[in-house]
Scaffold this active site. Structure first.
Site, PDB file in Angstrom:
ATOM      1  N   ASP A  11     -41.494 -48.852  29.034  1.00 21.08           N
ATOM      2  CA  ASP A  11     -41.140 -48.148  30.274  1.00 21.08           C
ATOM      3  C   ASP A  11     -41.546 -49.044  31.436  1.00 21.08           C
ATOM      4  OD1 ASP A  11     -42.085 -44.867  31.647  1.00 21.08           O
ATOM      5  OD2 ASP A  11     -41.161 -46.624  32.562  1.00 21.08           O
ATOM      6  N   ILE A  12     -40.579 -49.488  32.204  1.00 20.45           N
ATOM      7  CA  ILE A  12     -40.828 -50.476  33.274  1.00 20.45           C
ATOM      8  C   ILE A  12     -41.850 -49.969  34.285  1.00 20.45           C
ATOM      9  CG2 ILE A  12     -39.027 -49.796  34.921  1.00 20.45           C
ATOM     10  CD1 ILE A  12     -38.261 -52.819  35.044  1.00 20.45           C
ATOM     11  N   ASN A  25     -28.503 -47.267  43.195  1.00 18.05           N
ATOM     12  CA  ASN A  25     -27.100 -47.092  43.614  1.00 18.05           C
ATOM     13  C   ASN A  25     -27.035 -47.390  45.104  1.00 18.05           C
ATOM     14  OD1 ASN A  25     -27.355 -44.531  45.241  1.00 18.05           O
ATOM     15  ND2 ASN A  25     -28.127 -43.804  43.278  1.00 18.05           N
ATOM     16  N   GLY A  33     -31.815 -42.137  35.211  1.00 16.90           N
ATOM     17  CA  GLY A  33     -32.158 -43.397  34.528  1.00 16.90           C
ATOM     18  C   GLY A  33     -33.423 -44.036  35.060  1.00 16.90           C
ATOM     19  N   ASP A  35     -33.823 -45.570  37.795  1.00 19.16           N
ATOM     20  CA  ASP A  35     -33.987 -45.239  39.227  1.00 19.16           C
ATOM     21  C   ASP A  35     -34.848 -43.984  39.360  1.00 19.16           C
ATOM     22  OD1 ASP A  35     -31.484 -44.836  41.920  1.00 19.16           O
ATOM     23  OD2 ASP A  35     -33.620 -45.293  41.948  1.00 19.16           O
ATOM     24  N   SER A 122     -27.203 -52.029  35.005  1.00 21.68           N
ATOM     25  CA  SER A 122     -25.807 -51.590  34.826  1.00 21.68           C
ATOM     26  C   SER A 122     -25.453 -51.145  33.412  1.00 21.68           C
ATOM     27  CB  SER A 122     -24.808 -52.693  35.245  1.00 21.68           C
ATOM     28  OG  SER A 122     -24.677 -52.716  36.651  1.00 21.68           O
ATOM     29  N   GLY A 124     -26.608 -48.626  31.634  1.00 20.23           N
ATOM     30  CA  GLY A 124     -26.741 -47.186  31.360  1.00 20.23           C
ATOM     31  C   GLY A 124     -25.577 -46.432  31.969  1.00 20.23           C
ATOM     32  N   VAL A 125     -25.866 -45.696  33.013  1.00 14.25           N
ATOM     33  CA  VAL A 125     -24.842 -44.887  33.693  1.00 14.25           C
ATOM     34  C   VAL A 125     -23.633 -45.731  34.102  1.00 14.25           C
ATOM     35  CG1 VAL A 125     -24.414 -43.607  35.866  1.00 14.25           C
ATOM     36  CG2 VAL A 125     -26.481 -43.171  34.533  1.00 14.25           C
ATOM     37  N   TYR A 126     -23.897 -46.984  34.460  1.00 15.35           N
ATOM     38  CA  TYR A 126     -22.790 -47.829  34.979  1.00 15.35           C
ATOM     39  C   TYR A 126     -21.944 -48.437  33.876  1.00 15.35           C
ATOM     40  CZ  TYR A 126     -24.183 -47.433  39.908  1.00 15.35           C
ATOM     41  OH  TYR A 126     -24.455 -46.964  41.181  1.00 15.35           O
TER      42      TYR A 126
HETATM   43  N1  APR Z   1     -37.864 -48.370  31.865  1.00 12.22           N
HETATM   44  C1  APR Z   1     -37.034 -49.387  31.523  1.00 12.22           C
HETATM   45  N2  APR Z   1     -35.699 -49.236  31.359  1.00 12.22           N
HETATM   46  C2  APR Z   1     -35.196 -47.990  31.539  1.00 12.22           C
HETATM   47  C3  APR Z   1     -35.997 -46.884  31.910  1.00 12.22           C
HETATM   48  C4  APR Z   1     -37.384 -47.119  32.073  1.00 12.22           C
HETATM   49  N3  APR Z   1     -38.228 -46.126  32.418  1.00 12.22           N
HETATM   50  N4  APR Z   1     -35.180 -45.781  32.014  1.00 12.22           N
HETATM   51  C5  APR Z   1     -33.937 -46.196  31.710  1.00 12.22           C
HETATM   52  N5  APR Z   1     -33.936 -47.510  31.423  1.00 12.22           N
HETATM   53  C6  APR Z   1     -32.826 -48.372  31.029  1.00 12.22           C
HETATM   54  C7  APR Z   1     -31.607 -47.720  30.429  1.00 12.22           C
HETATM   55  O1  APR Z   1     -31.827 -47.408  29.056  1.00 12.22           O
HETATM   56  C8  APR Z   1     -30.593 -48.832  30.613  1.00 12.22           C
HETATM   57  O2  APR Z   1     -30.733 -49.785  29.571  1.00 12.22           O
HETATM   58  O3  APR Z   1     -32.327 -48.981  32.201  1.00 12.22           O
HETATM   59  C9  APR Z   1     -31.024 -49.491  31.915  1.00 12.22           C
HETATM   60  C10 APR Z   1     -30.120 -49.185  33.101  1.00 12.22           C
HETATM   61  O4  APR Z   1     -29.642 -47.851  32.989  1.00 12.22           O
HETATM   62  P1  APR Z   1     -29.538 -46.888  34.294  1.00 12.22           P
HETATM   63  O5  APR Z   1     -30.891 -46.526  34.715  1.00 12.22           O
HETATM   64  O6  APR Z   1     -28.583 -45.820  33.940  1.00 12.22           O
HETATM   65  O7  APR Z   1     -28.940 -47.833  35.428  1.00 12.22           O
HETATM   66  P2  APR Z   1     -27.456 -48.351  35.660  1.00 12.22           P
HETATM   67  O8  APR Z   1     -26.647 -48.385  34.404  1.00 12.22           O
HETATM   68  O9  APR Z   1     -27.622 -49.619  36.453  1.00 12.22           O
HETATM   69  O10 APR Z   1     -26.821 -47.215  36.575  1.00 12.22           O
HETATM   70  C11 APR Z   1     -27.319 -47.064  37.868  1.00 12.22           C
HETATM   71  O11 APR Z   1     -27.752 -44.747  37.533  1.00 12.22           O
HETATM   72  O12 APR Z   1     -29.734 -43.692  37.759  1.00 12.22           O
HETATM   73  C12 APR Z   1     -28.571 -43.974  38.401  1.00 12.22           C
HETATM   74  O13 APR Z   1     -29.190 -44.040  40.715  1.00 12.22           O
HETATM   75  C13 APR Z   1     -28.789 -44.828  39.609  1.00 12.22           C
HETATM   76  O14 APR Z   1     -26.555 -44.451  40.335  1.00 12.22           O
HETATM   77  C14 APR Z   1     -27.420 -45.414  39.756  1.00 12.22           C
HETATM   78  C15 APR Z   1     -26.999 -45.655  38.316  1.00 12.22           C
END
Ligand code: APR
Length: 180
Positions: A11-12, A25, A33, A35, A122, A124-126
């Site tokens: 967990d970062i 975002n 996620g 964020d 990018s 995860g959600v993206y």
């Molecule tokens: N520590 C490390 N990595 C994490 C954590 C954490 N606590 N939580 C999630 N991740 C990982 C996810 O598993 C994924 O591999 O971070 C990576 C990026 O995923 P997202 O957080 O969904 O980010 P992203 O794909 O860049 O989408 C950004 O999602 O949360 C919203 O506000 C954010 O709209 C923006 C979008």
């Protein structure tokens, strides 16, 4: 320069470094996620600082990055960068993802931070394909640290084992002087 980069599972928000990179975002107002995790762990001061940045600079476009304090996180600062939303690869997603890593490194260097942690921006959600995103991340960071000699330590923090395996493969390919 390879010894400067490593990948780990975790967990970062729990790993002490000078600066933590957030996958934000353009609104900078938080989200889900990583964020959401970063804002949760940092506390309300992080959102307050992001609001100030928004007032001063407006939205953060994909590929760009801004820096704030870190609130209660085990870091001195947070760099909020916005990765591209995956639309199939024909809308310069690869360039924008590389720019997100590059601009984050530029900000870390400009603020004289020596260690930085990145999530898999990018992927995860993206919706960016994880293997290609890992390749771009490692290649972009390697190019930067090779040319600039900064930062001294780069941590790719993976939230699941499959993502970690992808980063470890990229780092192994780099060590074997294979092109990424
Ligand atoms: N520590 C490390 N990595 C994490 C954590 C954490 N606590 N939580 C999630 N991740 C990982 C996810 O598993 C994924 O591999 O971070 C990576 C990026 O995923 P997202 O957080 O969904 O980010 P992203 O794909 O860049 O989408 C950004 O999602 O949360 C919203 O506000 C954010 O709209 C923006 C979008």
């Amino acid at each position: 320069m390879l010894q400067r980069m490593c990948a780990c599972l975790g967990d970062i928000t729990q790993i002490p470094v000078d600066v933590i990179v957030n996958a934000a975002n353009p609104s900078l107002m938080g989200g889900g996620g990583v964020d959401g995790a970063i804002h949760q762990a940092a506390g309300p001061t992080l959102l307050a600082e992001c609001k100030l940045v928004r007032q001063q600079q407006g939205e953060c476009p994909p590929g760009h990055a801004v820096i704030t304090g870190a609130g209660n996180l085990p870091a001195k600062a947070v760099i909020h960068t916005v990765g591209p939303v995956w639309h199939g690869g024909e809308q310069h997603e690869a360039d924008l993802l590389a720019e997100a890593y590059h601009h984050s490194l530029e900000l870390a260097t400009a603020n004289d931070y020596h260690s930085i942690s990145f999530p898999a921006i990018s992927t995860g959600v993206y919706g960016y394909p994880s293997a290609e995103a890992a390749r771009i991340a490692v290649a972009t960071v390697n190019r930067y640290v090779t040319r600039r000699g900064h930062p001294e330590r780069v941590l790719f923090v993976c939230f699941d084992a499959s993502t970690l395996a992808l980063y470890q493969q990229c780092l192994a390919d780099l060590a074997a002087h294979k092109s990424l």
